[in-house]
Design a protein around this motif. Structure first.
Motif, PDB file in Angstrom:
ATOM      1  N   ALA A   1      15.051 -15.087 -62.344  1.00 14.80           N
ATOM      2  CA  ALA A   1      15.749 -14.083 -63.163  1.00 14.80           C
ATOM      3  C   ALA A   1      16.619 -14.751 -64.232  1.00 14.80           C
ATOM      4  O   ALA A   1      16.675 -14.293 -65.372  1.00 14.80           O
ATOM      5  N   VAL A   2      17.276 -15.828 -63.837  1.00 11.17           N
ATOM      6  CA  VAL A   2      18.145 -16.540 -64.788  1.00 11.17           C
ATOM      7  C   VAL A   2      17.297 -17.168 -65.899  1.00 11.17           C
ATOM      8  O   VAL A   2      17.657 -17.115 -67.090  1.00 11.17           O
ATOM      9  N   ILE A   3      16.163 -17.738 -65.501  1.00  9.43           N
ATOM     10  CA  ILE A   3      15.288 -18.361 -66.512  1.00  9.43           C
ATOM     11  C   ILE A   3      14.737 -17.287 -67.458  1.00  9.43           C
ATOM     12  O   ILE A   3      14.674 -17.490 -68.671  1.00  9.43           O
ATOM     13  N   PHE A   4      14.388 -16.151 -66.903  1.00  8.03           N
ATOM     14  CA  PHE A   4      13.913 -15.056 -67.755  1.00  8.03           C
ATOM     15  C   PHE A   4      15.033 -14.577 -68.692  1.00  8.03           C
ATOM     16  O   PHE A   4      14.765 -14.124 -69.808  1.00  8.03           O
ATOM     17  N   GLY A   5      16.254 -14.664 -68.229  1.00  7.32           N
ATOM     18  CA  GLY A   5      17.390 -14.312 -69.085  1.00  7.32           C
ATOM     19  C   GLY A   5      17.421 -15.201 -70.317  1.00  7.32           C
ATOM     20  O   GLY A   5      17.594 -14.733 -71.452  1.00  7.32           O
ATOM     21  N   LEU A   6      17.232 -16.510 -70.107  1.00  9.47           N
ATOM     22  CA  LEU A   6      17.183 -17.448 -71.239  1.00  9.47           C
ATOM     23  C   LEU A   6      15.994 -17.128 -72.143  1.00  9.47           C
ATOM     24  O   LEU A   6      16.113 -17.137 -73.375  1.00  9.47           O
ATOM     25  N   PHE A   7      14.882 -16.823 -71.521  1.00  9.45           N
ATOM     26  CA  PHE A   7      13.665 -16.476 -72.271  1.00  9.45           C
ATOM     27  C   PHE A   7      13.946 -15.260 -73.173  1.00  9.45           C
ATOM     28  O   PHE A   7      13.586 -15.250 -74.359  1.00  9.45           O
ATOM     29  N   ALA A   8      14.614 -14.264 -72.615  1.00  5.97           N
ATOM     30  CA  ALA A   8      14.921 -13.052 -73.397  1.00  5.97           C
ATOM     31  C   ALA A   8      15.843 -13.377 -74.564  1.00  5.97           C
ATOM     32  O   ALA A   8      15.664 -12.852 -75.675  1.00  5.97           O
ATOM     33  N   ILE A   9      16.818 -14.241 -74.343  1.00  5.06           N
ATOM     34  CA  ILE A   9      17.720 -14.629 -75.447  1.00  5.06           C
ATOM     35  C   ILE A   9      16.924 -15.328 -76.543  1.00  5.06           C
ATOM     36  O   ILE A   9      17.136 -15.097 -77.741  1.00  5.06           O
ATOM     37  N   SER A  10      15.994 -16.180 -76.125  1.00  2.00           N
ATOM     38  CA  SER A  10      15.198 -16.905 -77.138  1.00  2.00           C
ATOM     39  C   SER A  10      14.417 -15.915 -78.008  1.00  2.00           C
ATOM     40  O   SER A  10      14.317 -16.098 -79.226  1.00  2.00           O
ATOM     41  N   VAL A  11      13.877 -14.882 -77.387  1.00  2.72           N
ATOM     42  CA  VAL A  11      13.123 -13.890 -78.164  1.00  2.72           C
ATOM     43  C   VAL A  11      14.072 -13.048 -79.013  1.00  2.72           C
ATOM     44  O   VAL A  11      13.741 -12.654 -80.138  1.00  2.72           O
TER      45      VAL A  11
ATOM     46  N   ILE B   1      23.788 -24.475 -70.232  1.00  2.91           N
ATOM     47  CA  ILE B   1      23.990 -25.309 -71.425  1.00  2.91           C
ATOM     48  C   ILE B   1      23.375 -24.633 -72.659  1.00  2.91           C
ATOM     49  O   ILE B   1      23.992 -24.549 -73.726  1.00  2.91           O
ATOM     50  N   LEU B   2      22.166 -24.143 -72.490  1.00  2.75           N
ATOM     51  CA  LEU B   2      21.482 -23.538 -73.638  1.00  2.75           C
ATOM     52  C   LEU B   2      22.126 -22.220 -74.064  1.00  2.75           C
ATOM     53  O   LEU B   2      22.251 -21.939 -75.259  1.00  2.75           O
ATOM     54  N   VAL B   3      22.528 -21.429 -73.093  1.00  2.00           N
ATOM     55  CA  VAL B   3      23.152 -20.144 -73.432  1.00  2.00           C
ATOM     56  C   VAL B   3      24.466 -20.381 -74.194  1.00  2.00           C
ATOM     57  O   VAL B   3      24.711 -19.743 -75.227  1.00  2.00           O
ATOM     58  N   VAL B   4      25.276 -21.305 -73.702  1.00  3.95           N
ATOM     59  CA  VAL B   4      26.538 -21.597 -74.394  1.00  3.95           C
ATOM     60  C   VAL B   4      26.255 -22.171 -75.784  1.00  3.95           C
ATOM     61  O   VAL B   4      26.869 -21.766 -76.783  1.00  3.95           O
ATOM     62  N   GLY B   5      25.293 -23.083 -75.864  1.00  4.76           N
ATOM     63  CA  GLY B   5      24.946 -23.697 -77.151  1.00  4.76           C
ATOM     64  C   GLY B   5      24.450 -22.651 -78.147  1.00  4.76           C
ATOM     65  O   GLY B   5      24.874 -22.631 -79.298  1.00  4.76           O
ATOM     66  N   LEU B   6      23.574 -21.772 -77.677  1.00  4.18           N
ATOM     67  CA  LEU B   6      23.045 -20.745 -78.576  1.00  4.18           C
ATOM     68  C   LEU B   6      24.120 -19.746 -78.966  1.00  4.18           C
ATOM     69  O   LEU B   6      24.164 -19.254 -80.097  1.00  4.18           O
ATOM     70  N   TYR B   7      25.010 -19.455 -78.006  1.00  6.75           N
ATOM     71  CA  TYR B   7      26.106 -18.531 -78.305  1.00  6.75           C
ATOM     72  C   TYR B   7      26.973 -19.096 -79.441  1.00  6.75           C
ATOM     73  O   TYR B   7      27.307 -18.391 -80.403  1.00  6.75           O
ATOM     74  N   LEU B   8      27.312 -20.382 -79.309  1.00  5.75           N
ATOM     75  CA  LEU B   8      28.137 -21.014 -80.346  1.00  5.75           C
ATOM     76  C   LEU B   8      27.392 -21.036 -81.686  1.00  5.75           C
ATOM     77  O   LEU B   8      27.982 -20.800 -82.746  1.00  5.75           O
ATOM     78  N   LEU B   9      26.100 -21.300 -81.609  1.00  9.76           N
ATOM     79  CA  LEU B   9      25.300 -21.337 -82.838  1.00  9.76           C
ATOM     80  C   LEU B   9      25.312 -19.984 -83.543  1.00  9.76           C
ATOM     81  O   LEU B   9      25.531 -19.891 -84.750  1.00  9.76           O
TER      82      LEU B   9
ATOM     83  N   TRP C   1      13.269 -19.135 -86.254  1.00  6.80           N
ATOM     84  CA  TRP C   1      11.997 -18.930 -85.565  1.00  6.80           C
ATOM     85  C   TRP C   1      11.645 -20.157 -84.721  1.00  6.80           C
ATOM     86  O   TRP C   1      11.206 -20.046 -83.567  1.00  6.80           O
ATOM     87  N   ILE C   2      11.854 -21.336 -85.281  1.00  7.63           N
ATOM     88  CA  ILE C   2      11.542 -22.570 -84.546  1.00  7.63           C
ATOM     89  C   ILE C   2      12.487 -22.718 -83.344  1.00  7.63           C
ATOM     90  O   ILE C   2      12.065 -23.093 -82.242  1.00  7.63           O
ATOM     91  N   ILE C   3      13.759 -22.385 -83.548  1.00  7.99           N
ATOM     92  CA  ILE C   3      14.708 -22.448 -82.425  1.00  7.99           C
ATOM     93  C   ILE C   3      14.270 -21.479 -81.329  1.00  7.99           C
ATOM     94  O   ILE C   3      14.251 -21.822 -80.140  1.00  7.99           O
ATOM     95  N   SER C   4      13.891 -20.271 -81.726  1.00  6.10           N
ATOM     96  CA  SER C   4      13.456 -19.261 -80.764  1.00  6.10           C
ATOM     97  C   SER C   4      12.265 -19.762 -79.951  1.00  6.10           C
ATOM     98  O   SER C   4      12.253 -19.693 -78.712  1.00  6.10           O
TER      99      SER C   4
ATOM    100  N   PHE D   1      22.625 -10.653 -77.990  1.00  4.25           N
ATOM    101  CA  PHE D   1      22.688 -11.897 -77.241  1.00  4.25           C
ATOM    102  C   PHE D   1      22.779 -11.663 -75.733  1.00  4.25           C
ATOM    103  O   PHE D   1      21.859 -11.985 -74.997  1.00  4.25           O
ATOM    104  N   VAL D   2      23.884 -11.104 -75.292  1.00  2.00           N
ATOM    105  CA  VAL D   2      24.089 -10.971 -73.851  1.00  2.00           C
ATOM    106  C   VAL D   2      23.240  -9.831 -73.278  1.00  2.00           C
ATOM    107  O   VAL D   2      22.799  -9.896 -72.117  1.00  2.00           O
ATOM    108  N   GLY D   3      22.986  -8.808 -74.082  1.00  2.00           N
ATOM    109  CA  GLY D   3      22.216  -7.650 -73.608  1.00  2.00           C
ATOM    110  C   GLY D   3      20.834  -8.027 -73.090  1.00  2.00           C
ATOM    111  O   GLY D   3      20.464  -7.665 -71.961  1.00  2.00           O
ATOM    112  N   PRO D   4      20.026  -8.736 -73.888  1.00  2.00           N
ATOM    113  CA  PRO D   4      18.703  -9.133 -73.405  1.00  2.00           C
ATOM    114  C   PRO D   4      18.762  -9.989 -72.143  1.00  2.00           C
ATOM    115  O   PRO D   4      17.912  -9.866 -71.263  1.00  2.00           O
ATOM    116  N   PHE D   5      19.781 -10.845 -72.045  1.00  5.58           N
ATOM    117  CA  PHE D   5      19.913 -11.680 -70.841  1.00  5.58           C
ATOM    118  C   PHE D   5      20.104 -10.777 -69.617  1.00  5.58           C
ATOM    119  O   PHE D   5      19.423 -10.933 -68.598  1.00  5.58           O
ATOM    120  N   ILE D   6      21.025  -9.850 -69.731  1.00  6.70           N
ATOM    121  CA  ILE D   6      21.324  -8.975 -68.587  1.00  6.70           C
ATOM    122  C   ILE D   6      20.106  -8.114 -68.240  1.00  6.70           C
ATOM    123  O   ILE D   6      19.743  -7.971 -67.068  1.00  6.70           O
TER     124      ILE D   6
END
Lengths: 239, 322
Positions: free
Chosen positions: B46-56, B181-189, B223-226, B269-274
């Motif tokens: 579920a957590v990994i899918f959360g990251l996946f959703a943020i990427s999309v 790490i990625l969620v915090v990094g992307l959030y800051l970005l 797009w490349i980051i995603s 950001f946080v919505g897709p993760f949740i």
């Protein structure tokens, strides 16, 4: 400063801009007037790279701008406002000015270190009379305020030349007077090309005026000469 | 850097957000101590899918790029790790940089023409759809390279000093670490000027170009980051199931992640993760009591949100705050 020679733009069989020569001298305010369809906005679009000319050249400080993209031309030092105000509805006045002030090329650096433009944001906001509206989301501003925001955003760029495309459109008398004051304040720092239907406004601020008709230059003279020019009176002033 | 740290602090200290966020992270951290291993494995996914959703969400919500290839990039990540471990018997860790490089190069190749050449947004959709279909078929027909329908098995995460990542709980913490790490990094970005540029470009690209911004470049970068983050999610995910199979590249997964983003709120950001987190837990629960239920629920949610709440749950909550 800005030299246009033989500028021509055709759309199929329609000649929108026809062999236009125009020189905007350093430090001057140059008015560009003409009836609807005369080719004023097309000329600005050709200068700023929105459209590519069929022939002719646009030189800015001896550099040919033809073929460059709008973003490149903006970075070279030519800013513009729009006939239909262009803004970011969900962003505040402060955010608009922040985006205008930061260097567009520094994407990666901006991630590493946010830069603080507070002083310059407040200074520009005060020039365009939006100092008390900094944290208002743009969609909630009045039409006049949006117009001034559009101008403020252009001032945030490090421009040497500003192209105003009908900045007084939709403004009431009092707002037009405010606009006149703002343009006068900019005179000492910028070279300005202004398209405007409000002939009184152009007369009062411009050093020289070019009149376009059917895509061609009818005359380029001082405001007092333009209003007394028989041809201009006939085709534009309706006298 | 201070500005970004401040923005993170502002978010974390913003009333309810702070407590919900802190409690959620604490709950994740103590989960293995109070739960069975089986459930820990489910939450890992579920957590990994959360990251996946943020990427999309970066492509769909922040940039306005409608991608139909998220599963393809998720699969690229999974297959990169599996290929390295299963076929070449090389280090598990080597799979991650390979996943990132392959995803970045492929994303660039797919995105360059429709984004930089501005041939039309619809072509971006078509390019990503075609790519998704081609990659999915590729995994079936190139049996010697991808293992065909059987996929590449078995991928077993290695020892990390004295910790055996092949075990459920250590791998859970490893996944939490990578995702965190990625969620915090992307959030800051996305809270930085770069996020503002994407946000502004979505609202008025013309004005941005006349402010001197190369909006096409920024969109291509997003797009490349995603795509790259999707591939990292896939690379981590393959460690939980042990096999990279064509099902990871199925269009069904693309549809699923898009629905997570829509339900959570595109661009929030946080919505897709949740949404991804909760709905993937729901999938697991329904799997044991009503096998077809999850897909039906997803379908109903998708239609309902598109018509009734297109801004998604978090989008609506944020509008309420405004």
């Amino acid at each position: 400063m800005l030299a246009i020679e033989g500028l021509t733009k055709t759309f199929d069989s329609v000649v929108a801009v026809d062999d236009v020569d125009l020189e905007v001298r350093s430090g001057e305010i140059h008015g560009l007037i003409g009836p609807n369809g005369a080719g004023k906005t097309t000329t600005i679009n050709l200068i700023t790279g929105e459209l590519q000319p069929t022939s002719g050249s646009v030189r800015f400080k001896d550099e040919d701008l033809v073929g460059l993209s709008p973003s490149t031309i903006a970075r070279r030092g030519i800013g513009r406002s729009f006939q239909v105000v262009q803004y970011f509805p969900e962003m505040t006045v402060r955010e608009h000015l922040h985006l205008a002030l930061r260097n567009p090329s520094k994407t990666v650096r901006s991630v590493l270190a946010g830069e603080d433009y507070t002083d310059r944001i407040e200074s520009i906001a005060s020039v365009v009379h939006l100092e008390n509206r900094l944290d208002i989301v743009a969609k909630n501003l009045s039409h006049g305020e949006k117009r001034f925001l559009d101008i403020g955003v252009v001032l945030g760029l490090d421009s040497e030349v500003i192209l105003f495309d009908e900045p007084a459109a939709g403004l009431n008398t009092s707002e037009t007077n405010e606009l006149r004051g703002v343009i006068e304040d900019l005179r000492s720092e910028y070279t300005i090309l202004i398209i405007e239907h409000d002939i009184e406004l152009v007369r009062s601020v411009a050093d020289r005026i070019t009149v376009l008709q059917n895509g061609s230059v009818l005359a380029t003279e001082s405001p007092s000469e333009i209003v007394n020019n028989p041809e201009v009176k006939e085709v534009y002033l309706g006298e | 850097m201070n500005a970004h740290v401040n923005s993170l602090r502002q978010y974390l200290t913003d009333g309810n957000n702070r407590w919900i966020g802190v409690l959620f992270v604490l709950a994740l951290l103590v989960l293995p101590m109070v739960s069975q291993e089986y459930f820990v494995g489910i939450v890992t996914k579920a957590v990994i899918f959360g990251l996946f959703a943020i990427s999309v969400d970066i492509a769909l919500g922040y940039t306005g790029l409608i991608t139909l290839a998220p599963a393809a990039f998720f699969g690229i990540g999974a297959y990169s790790v599996a290929k390295v471990v299963v076929d070449y018997d090389a280090s598990y860790w080597l799979g991650f940089p390979i996943a990132i490089i392959v995803a970045a190069v492929v994303a660039f190749l797919i995105g360059y023409v429709p984004i930089k050449r501005r041939i039309g947004e619809v072509y971006f959709v078509l390019f990503t759809m075609a790519f998704g279909v081609i990659v999915y078929d590729f995994t079936f027909v190139t049996t010697s390279f991808t293992g065909g329908s059987n996929g590449l098995a078995y991928v077993s995460p290695p020892m990390f000093f004295t910790i055996n990542l092949a075990e459920t709980v250590p791998f859970y913490y490893f996944s939490l670490f990578v995702v965190g790490i990625l969620v915090v990094g992307l959030y800051l970005l996305l809270r930085s000027d770069y996020g503002r540029i994407l946000h502004a470009s979505r609202q008025n690209e013309v004005r941005m170009r006349y402010l001197g911004y190369d909006t096409d470049r920024e969109k291509l970068l997003a797009w490349i980051i995603s795509a790259t983050v999707s591939s990292i999610a896939g690379a981590v995910y393959v460690g939980t199931i042990g096999v990279a199979s064509p099902s990871l590249m199925e269009f069904a997964l693309t549809g699923e992640v898009i629905i997570w983003v829509v339900v959570g709120g595109a661009g929030t950001f946080v919505g897709p993760f949740i949404a991804a987190f909760v709905l993937s837990l729901l999938e697991n629960y329904l799997g044991s009591v009503w096998a077809e239920g999850y897909l039906i629920v997803l379908g109903v949610l998708f239609v309902a949100f598109i018509f009734l709440l297109p801004e998604g749950i978090m989008g609506r909550l944020q509008q309420g705050e405004d």
